[in-house]
Design an enzyme around this catalytic site. Structure first.
Site: not given
Ligand code: AMP
Length: 227
Positions: A13, A88, A122, A169, A180
């Site tokens: 993404k 989400r 990653r 990360r 996740r």
């Molecule tokens: P990502 O980089 O999109 O995988 O997001 C990393 C982490 O940020 C996720 O595992 C959540 O803890 C938090 N996060 C990102 N976007 C959201 C969202 N829309 N709602 C809630 N938590 C989020």
């Protein structure tokens, strides 16, 4: 143009939305990147978000919504946006419906086996968030060939764009990855259901690297004749 990109963690993404947004001249809004920025700056919001992110859980809806609404006010969104990592939850999707109408959902599809391998490999830039991947995947799963080349920086562990250090990360480590993926499956299903039949889905099977897939996605988006 108002797009959302869906897909499990590790499906690309971030990579795809980062490459597509400038071509379409729209803003990329990635809530995960925004939270990481807050964590890096050690803000109040960052401290709160880190408690959830490090466990692979979602940040609470009210906190996420507030941050998202502020972001949407910025002038770079005037031609539209691609949302990465948002909405989400059903709550976020319903709130988004009140603000704007999404035109197309780009839905990335990748088998779990590939996701786990990709995510463990990653690497991200500590400064600018640019993404790299050290895995070189060549696999045949259920008769489908996956050829996903690595995305290596020119110099080992150094970002091509800004010279910053690359790191893994905390939530890209194996014990958190599985959590996740589980969270994604449980939470994404109702969100996908929320949009099914209302907004067109562009299903994309990620079987090749970004060089090939980005072109494919752009070609498919053109077919929708969006402004
Ligand atoms: P990502 O980089 O999109 O995988 O997001 C990393 C982490 O940020 C996720 O595992 C959540 O803890 C938090 N996060 C990102 N976007 C959201 C969202 N829309 N709602 C809630 N938590 C989020």
């Amino acid at each position: 143009m108002r797009l959302v990109i869906f897909g499990p963690p590790g499906s690309g993404k971030g990579t795809y939305s980062t490459r597509i947004a400038p071509v379409l001249k729209i803003a990329r809004i990635a809530t995960g990147d925004m939270f990481r920025e807050e964590v890096k700056n050690n803000t109040q919001l960052g401290k709160l978000a880190a408690m959830y992110m490090n466990k692979g859980e979602f940040v609470p809806d009210d906190v996420t919504m507030k941050m998202f609404k502020e972001r949407l006010k910025k002038p770079d969104t005037k031609n539209g946006f691609i949302l990465d990592g948002f909405p989400r939850t059903i709550f976020q999707a319903k709130e988004l419906d009140k603000i704007t109408k999404i035109e197309v959902i780009i839905n990335l599809i990748v088998p779990d086996e590939i996701l786990i391998e990709k995510m463990s490999a990653r690497r991200m830039c500590k400064n600018c968030g640019d993404i790299y991947n050290i895995a070189d995947i060549k696999k045949n799963i259920d008769g489908v060939e996956y050829l996903l080349p690595p995305m290596l920086p020119k110099k080992k562990n150094v970002c091509d764009k800004c010279g910053g250090p690359l790191y893994q990360r905390d939530d890209d480590k194996p014990e958190v990855i599985k959590e996740r993926l589980e969270v994604y499956k449980n939470q994404a299903a109702p969100v996908i259901e929320h949009y099914t039949g209302k907004i067109p889905f562009l299903d994309i099977h990620v079987t090749r690297g970004p060089e090939i897939m980005v072109g494919k996605i752009l070609d498919e988006i053109k077919k929708f004749n969006l402004k």
